[in-house]
Motif scaffolding. Structure first.
Motif, PDB file in Angstrom:
ATOM      1  N   ASN A 104       0.826  -1.207   0.000  1.00 44.35           N
ATOM      2  CA  ASN A 104       0.000   0.000   0.000  1.00 44.35           C
ATOM      3  C   ASN A 104       0.861   1.258   0.000  1.00 44.35           C
ATOM      4  O   ASN A 104       0.573   2.208  -0.731  1.00 44.35           O
ATOM      5  CB  ASN A 104      -0.907   0.034   1.234  1.00 44.35           C
ATOM      6  N   LEU A 105       1.893   1.253   0.820  1.00 45.96           N
ATOM      7  CA  LEU A 105       2.747   2.432   0.917  1.00 45.96           C
ATOM      8  C   LEU A 105       3.521   2.671  -0.373  1.00 45.96           C
ATOM      9  O   LEU A 105       3.721   3.825  -0.770  1.00 45.96           O
ATOM     10  CB  LEU A 105       3.697   2.288   2.103  1.00 45.96           C
ATOM     11  N   VAL A 106       3.941   1.603  -1.044  1.00 44.36           N
ATOM     12  CA  VAL A 106       4.652   1.761  -2.323  1.00 44.36           C
ATOM     13  C   VAL A 106       3.717   2.345  -3.375  1.00 44.36           C
ATOM     14  O   VAL A 106       4.089   3.259  -4.121  1.00 44.36           O
ATOM     15  CB  VAL A 106       5.247   0.407  -2.781  1.00 44.36           C
ATOM     16  N   ILE A 107       2.485   1.859  -3.425  1.00 48.13           N
ATOM     17  CA  ILE A 107       1.516   2.386  -4.396  1.00 48.13           C
ATOM     18  C   ILE A 107       1.179   3.840  -4.083  1.00 48.13           C
ATOM     19  O   ILE A 107       1.085   4.682  -4.993  1.00 48.13           O
ATOM     20  CB  ILE A 107       0.253   1.505  -4.434  1.00 48.13           C
ATOM     21  N   LEU A 108       1.013   4.170  -2.813  1.00 49.61           N
ATOM     22  CA  LEU A 108       0.723   5.562  -2.451  1.00 49.61           C
ATOM     23  C   LEU A 108       1.908   6.476  -2.726  1.00 49.61           C
ATOM     24  O   LEU A 108       1.717   7.638  -3.122  1.00 49.61           O
ATOM     25  CB  LEU A 108       0.294   5.647  -0.984  1.00 49.61           C
ATOM     26  N   ALA A 109       3.116   5.970  -2.549  1.00 47.45           N
ATOM     27  CA  ALA A 109       4.302   6.770  -2.890  1.00 47.45           C
ATOM     28  C   ALA A 109       4.366   7.009  -4.394  1.00 47.45           C
ATOM     29  O   ALA A 109       4.709   8.107  -4.848  1.00 47.45           O
ATOM     30  CB  ALA A 109       5.563   6.076  -2.400  1.00 47.45           C
ATOM     31  N   ALA A 110       4.024   5.997  -5.176  1.00 41.77           N
ATOM     32  CA  ALA A 110       3.975   6.163  -6.629  1.00 41.77           C
ATOM     33  C   ALA A 110       2.898   7.174  -7.008  1.00 41.77           C
ATOM     34  O   ALA A 110       3.083   7.979  -7.928  1.00 41.77           O
ATOM     35  CB  ALA A 110       3.712   4.827  -7.311  1.00 41.77           C
ATOM     36  N   ALA A 111       1.777   7.153  -6.300  1.00 43.68           N
ATOM     37  CA  ALA A 111       0.712   8.118  -6.563  1.00 43.68           C
ATOM     38  C   ALA A 111       1.191   9.542  -6.295  1.00 43.68           C
ATOM     39  O   ALA A 111       0.924  10.454  -7.087  1.00 43.68           O
ATOM     40  CB  ALA A 111      -0.509   7.799  -5.704  1.00 43.68           C
ATOM     41  N   VAL A 112       1.912   9.739  -5.216  1.00 43.69           N
ATOM     42  CA  VAL A 112       2.436  11.073  -4.896  1.00 43.69           C
ATOM     43  C   VAL A 112       3.427  11.516  -5.969  1.00 43.69           C
ATOM     44  O   VAL A 112       3.394  12.679  -6.416  1.00 43.69           O
ATOM     45  CB  VAL A 112       3.075  11.083  -3.493  1.00 43.69           C
ATOM     46  N   ALA A 113       4.267  10.595  -6.421  1.00 38.94           N
ATOM     47  CA  ALA A 113       5.237  10.939  -7.474  1.00 38.94           C
ATOM     48  C   ALA A 113       4.537  11.316  -8.771  1.00 38.94           C
ATOM     49  O   ALA A 113       4.922  12.288  -9.442  1.00 38.94           O
ATOM     50  CB  ALA A 113       6.189   9.771  -7.707  1.00 38.94           C
ATOM     51  N   VAL A 114       3.488  10.578  -9.129  1.00 41.68           N
ATOM     52  CA  VAL A 114       2.742  10.888 -10.357  1.00 41.68           C
ATOM     53  C   VAL A 114       2.015  12.222 -10.212  1.00 41.68           C
ATOM     54  O   VAL A 114       1.958  13.013 -11.165  1.00 41.68           O
ATOM     55  CB  VAL A 114       1.763   9.740 -10.696  1.00 41.68           C
ATOM     56  N   LEU A 115       1.482  12.501  -9.036  1.00 38.91           N
ATOM     57  CA  LEU A 115       0.795  13.778  -8.825  1.00 38.91           C
ATOM     58  C   LEU A 115       1.761  14.953  -8.896  1.00 38.91           C
ATOM     59  O   LEU A 115       1.442  15.986  -9.507  1.00 38.91           O
ATOM     60  CB  LEU A 115       0.070  13.769  -7.476  1.00 38.91           C
ATOM     61  N   VAL A 116       2.931  14.804  -8.306  1.00 36.46           N
ATOM     62  CA  VAL A 116       3.937  15.868  -8.392  1.00 36.46           C
ATOM     63  C   VAL A 116       4.337  16.079  -9.848  1.00 36.46           C
ATOM     64  O   VAL A 116       4.433  17.218 -10.326  1.00 36.46           O
ATOM     65  CB  VAL A 116       5.158  15.540  -7.504  1.00 36.46           C
ATOM     66  N   ALA A 117       4.548  14.982 -10.577  1.00 40.21           N
ATOM     67  CA  ALA A 117       4.891  15.097 -11.994  1.00 40.21           C
ATOM     68  C   ALA A 117       3.760  15.765 -12.771  1.00 40.21           C
ATOM     69  O   ALA A 117       4.009  16.570 -13.678  1.00 40.21           O
ATOM     70  CB  ALA A 117       5.186  13.718 -12.575  1.00 40.21           C
ATOM     71  N   GLY A 118       2.530  15.452 -12.420  1.00 42.57           N
ATOM     72  CA  GLY A 118       1.387  16.080 -13.082  1.00 42.57           C
ATOM     73  C   GLY A 118       1.324  17.578 -12.853  1.00 42.57           C
ATOM     74  O   GLY A 118       1.083  18.357 -13.782  1.00 42.57           O
ATOM     75  N   TYR A 119       1.547  17.997 -11.617  1.00 44.92           N
ATOM     76  CA  TYR A 119       1.512  19.436 -11.333  1.00 44.92           C
ATOM     77  C   TYR A 119       2.703  20.167 -11.952  1.00 44.92           C
ATOM     78  O   TYR A 119       2.561  21.307 -12.415  1.00 44.92           O
ATOM     79  CB  TYR A 119       1.422  19.689  -9.828  1.00 44.92           C
ATOM     80  N   LEU A 120       3.862  19.526 -11.968  1.00 43.49           N
ATOM     81  CA  LEU A 120       5.013  20.147 -12.631  1.00 43.49           C
ATOM     82  C   LEU A 120       4.785  20.261 -14.138  1.00 43.49           C
ATOM     83  O   LEU A 120       5.158  21.262 -14.752  1.00 43.49           O
ATOM     84  CB  LEU A 120       6.285  19.347 -12.341  1.00 43.49           C
ATOM     85  N   THR A 121       4.179  19.244 -14.720  1.00 41.24           N
ATOM     86  CA  THR A 121       3.858  19.283 -16.147  1.00 41.24           C
ATOM     87  C   THR A 121       2.818  20.362 -16.439  1.00 41.24           C
ATOM     88  O   THR A 121       2.895  21.051 -17.453  1.00 41.24           O
ATOM     89  CB  THR A 121       3.344  17.907 -16.607  1.00 41.24           C
ATOM     90  N   LEU A 122       1.875  20.528 -15.537  1.00 40.11           N
ATOM     91  CA  LEU A 122       0.873  21.581 -15.693  1.00 40.11           C
ATOM     92  C   LEU A 122       1.523  22.957 -15.629  1.00 40.11           C
ATOM     93  O   LEU A 122       1.187  23.847 -16.417  1.00 40.11           O
ATOM     94  CB  LEU A 122      -0.192  21.442 -14.605  1.00 40.11           C
ATOM     95  N   ALA A 123       2.464  23.117 -14.716  1.00 39.31           N
ATOM     96  CA  ALA A 123       3.160  24.398 -14.605  1.00 39.31           C
ATOM     97  C   ALA A 123       4.016  24.684 -15.837  1.00 39.31           C
ATOM     98  O   ALA A 123       4.226  25.847 -16.196  1.00 39.31           O
ATOM     99  CB  ALA A 123       4.035  24.408 -13.360  1.00 39.31           C
ATOM    100  N   ALA A 124       4.479  23.623 -16.508  1.00 35.50           N
ATOM    101  CA  ALA A 124       5.290  23.792 -17.709  1.00 35.50           C
ATOM    102  C   ALA A 124       4.438  24.109 -18.930  1.00 35.50           C
ATOM    103  O   ALA A 124       4.972  24.469 -19.968  1.00 35.50           O
ATOM    104  CB  ALA A 124       6.116  22.537 -17.966  1.00 35.50           C
ATOM    105  N   GLY A 125       3.134  23.962 -18.820  1.00 35.30           N
ATOM    106  CA  GLY A 125       2.248  24.338 -19.915  1.00 35.30           C
ATOM    107  C   GLY A 125       1.724  23.196 -20.758  1.00 35.30           C
ATOM    108  O   GLY A 125       1.071  23.433 -21.770  1.00 35.30           O
ATOM    109  N   HIS A 126       1.966  21.971 -20.385  1.00 40.23           N
ATOM    110  CA  HIS A 126       1.477  20.817 -21.141  1.00 40.23           C
ATOM    111  C   HIS A 126       0.198  20.301 -20.481  1.00 40.23           C
ATOM    112  O   HIS A 126       0.221  19.340 -19.715  1.00 40.23           O
ATOM    113  CB  HIS A 126       2.536  19.717 -21.190  1.00 40.23           C
TER     114      HIS A 126
END
Length: 70
Positions: free
Chosen positions: A26-48
């Motif tokens: 569970n913790l590994v999946i939730l850590a992956a979720a946090v990483a994907v969310l951070v990547a999503g917000y960074l990608t949003l800030a980059a304009g994609h």
């Protein structure tokens, strides 16, 4: 006056022996979720916006519920 409610203890016998409900998987999946969310917000800030939307949907709608449910 004695309490009418029975005492609830964990299988270990004492209050210090509590069981953690989330496993390593569970913790590994939730850590992956946090990483994907951070990547999503960074990608949003980059304009994609399209890629960011896909990453955020996968993070919030797939990985977080999967990390909680399994």
């Amino acid at each position: 006056m004695p309490s009418s409610r029975p005492s609830v203890t964990s299988a270990g016998g004492g209050p210090a022996a509590r069981r953690f409900l989330l496993t390593r998987r569970n913790l590994v999946i939730l850590a992956a979720a946090v990483a994907v969310l951070v990547a999503g917000y960074l990608t949003l800030a980059a304009g994609h916006a399209s890629l960011a939307a896909a990453l955020l949907v996968v993070g919030y709608c797939v990985l977080v519920p999967l990390g909680i449910a399994l």
